[in-house]
Design a protein around this motif. Sequence first.
Motif, PDB file in Angstrom:
ATOM      1  N   VAL A  64      22.913 106.166  16.451  1.00 37.75           N
ATOM      2  CA  VAL A  64      22.832 107.601  16.744  1.00 37.75           C
ATOM      3  C   VAL A  64      21.434 108.140  16.449  1.00 37.75           C
ATOM      4  O   VAL A  64      20.865 108.878  17.254  1.00 37.75           O
ATOM      5  N   VAL A  65      20.861 107.745  15.312  1.00 46.42           N
ATOM      6  CA  VAL A  65      19.510 108.202  14.976  1.00 46.42           C
ATOM      7  C   VAL A  65      18.511 107.701  16.010  1.00 46.42           C
ATOM      8  O   VAL A  65      17.636 108.453  16.459  1.00 46.42           O
ATOM      9  N   LEU A  66      18.638 106.446  16.414  1.00 46.23           N
ATOM     10  CA  LEU A  66      17.727 105.907  17.416  1.00 46.23           C
ATOM     11  C   LEU A  66      17.886 106.616  18.765  1.00 46.23           C
ATOM     12  O   LEU A  66      16.907 106.867  19.456  1.00 46.23           O
ATOM     13  N   GLY A 125      15.532 110.253  22.640  1.00 43.80           N
ATOM     14  CA  GLY A 125      15.959 111.221  23.644  1.00 43.80           C
ATOM     15  C   GLY A 125      17.090 110.723  24.518  1.00 43.80           C
ATOM     16  O   GLY A 125      17.353 111.282  25.578  1.00 43.80           O
ATOM     17  N   MET A 126      17.778 109.665  24.110  1.00 44.05           N
ATOM     18  CA  MET A 126      18.866 109.113  24.913  1.00 44.05           C
ATOM     19  C   MET A 126      20.180 109.857  24.704  1.00 44.05           C
ATOM     20  O   MET A 126      21.097 109.709  25.495  1.00 44.05           O
ATOM     21  N   ALA A 127      20.286 110.617  23.644  1.00 41.19           N
ATOM     22  CA  ALA A 127      21.531 111.342  23.375  1.00 41.19           C
ATOM     23  C   ALA A 127      21.447 112.703  24.046  1.00 41.19           C
ATOM     24  O   ALA A 127      20.638 113.539  23.680  1.00 41.19           O
ATOM     25  N   PHE A 128      22.267 112.891  25.035  1.00 40.91           N
ATOM     26  CA  PHE A 128      22.267 114.163  25.733  1.00 40.91           C
ATOM     27  C   PHE A 128      23.708 114.589  25.962  1.00 40.91           C
ATOM     28  O   PHE A 128      24.431 114.005  26.734  1.00 40.91           O
ATOM     29  N   PRO A 129      24.161 115.620  25.243  1.00 39.91           N
ATOM     30  CA  PRO A 129      25.524 116.097  25.447  1.00 39.91           C
ATOM     31  C   PRO A 129      25.682 116.725  26.822  1.00 39.91           C
ATOM     32  O   PRO A 129      24.786 117.382  27.321  1.00 39.91           O
ATOM     33  N   THR A 130      26.825 116.486  27.406  1.00 39.76           N
ATOM     34  CA  THR A 130      27.131 117.056  28.713  1.00 39.76           C
ATOM     35  C   THR A 130      27.719 118.450  28.532  1.00 39.76           C
ATOM     36  O   THR A 130      27.820 118.950  27.426  1.00 39.76           O
ATOM     37  N   ALA A 131      28.125 119.042  29.630  1.00 42.11           N
ATOM     38  CA  ALA A 131      28.718 120.378  29.559  1.00 42.11           C
ATOM     39  C   ALA A 131      30.044 120.345  28.807  1.00 42.11           C
ATOM     40  O   ALA A 131      30.388 121.291  28.115  1.00 42.11           O
ATOM     41  N   ASN A 132      30.760 119.231  28.932  1.00 38.45           N
ATOM     42  CA  ASN A 132      32.034 119.089  28.246  1.00 38.45           C
ATOM     43  C   ASN A 132      31.787 118.378  26.925  1.00 38.45           C
ATOM     44  O   ASN A 132      31.728 117.156  26.863  1.00 38.45           O
ATOM     45  N   PHE A 133      31.626 119.148  25.846  1.00 33.96           N
ATOM     46  CA  PHE A 133      31.290 118.563  24.552  1.00 33.96           C
ATOM     47  C   PHE A 133      32.414 117.701  23.997  1.00 33.96           C
ATOM     48  O   PHE A 133      32.157 116.695  23.338  1.00 33.96           O
TER      49      PHE A 133
END
Length: 161
Positions: free
Chosen positions: A100-102, A107-115
Motif C-alpha cells: 500500500v505504501v509503495l 501514484g498507483m493507488a487511485f480510488p474510483t468513484a465507488n469507494f
Amino acid sequence: MDEILREKIIHTLAGGGISFLSIFFTEGIFWLLMDYMLRTLGIYGVLAYQEGQEAFFLIKLGSVYLLSGFLGGLYVGYKIKEGLETLMIFPAIICFLGVVVLQFLTGMAFPTANFTDYFIRVIVIPLFVLIIGSYLGGYTLNWHVEEKPEEERIELIFREE
C-alpha cells in the motif's frame, strides 16, 4: 528486551519482507503468463467484459497473493515454532502495508468513484488472502499429528458360582 521476543520480531519482519518481494516476482510472472495465454488463444478481448475482469482478478488473487502469503508464512513457520496462532497474521500485514505504501508513493493507488468497491477489491480481499496464505504456510511445517494412544485391552472376568 527479551531475546525470544526480539527473534520473533526479526523473523516476522523477514517473513513480511519475503512476502513483499514475492508479490512483485509472482505478479510479473503472472502478467507474462496471462498475456501469453490470452494472445495465444486469441481471447485477449475477454478482458473488455466485466466477467472476464472478475475472473482475472480471482486468478490473480490465488496465484499472486495466496502464494506470496504462503511463502512468507512458510519462512516464519520454519523459524518460529510456538505461538503461531497469533503471530502468523503479522507477516501478511507487514507485506500488505508495504504494498500500500509503495502504491501511494508511485501514484498507483487511485480510488474510483465507488469507494466501497475500491475498499473491498483493493484492501479487504487482498489482505484477507495474504493472511490465509500466511497461515497455510506457517502451519505447513508445524502440522502436528496427534499420536493415537495405545488401545486398552478390556478383559471380562466371569465368576463361576
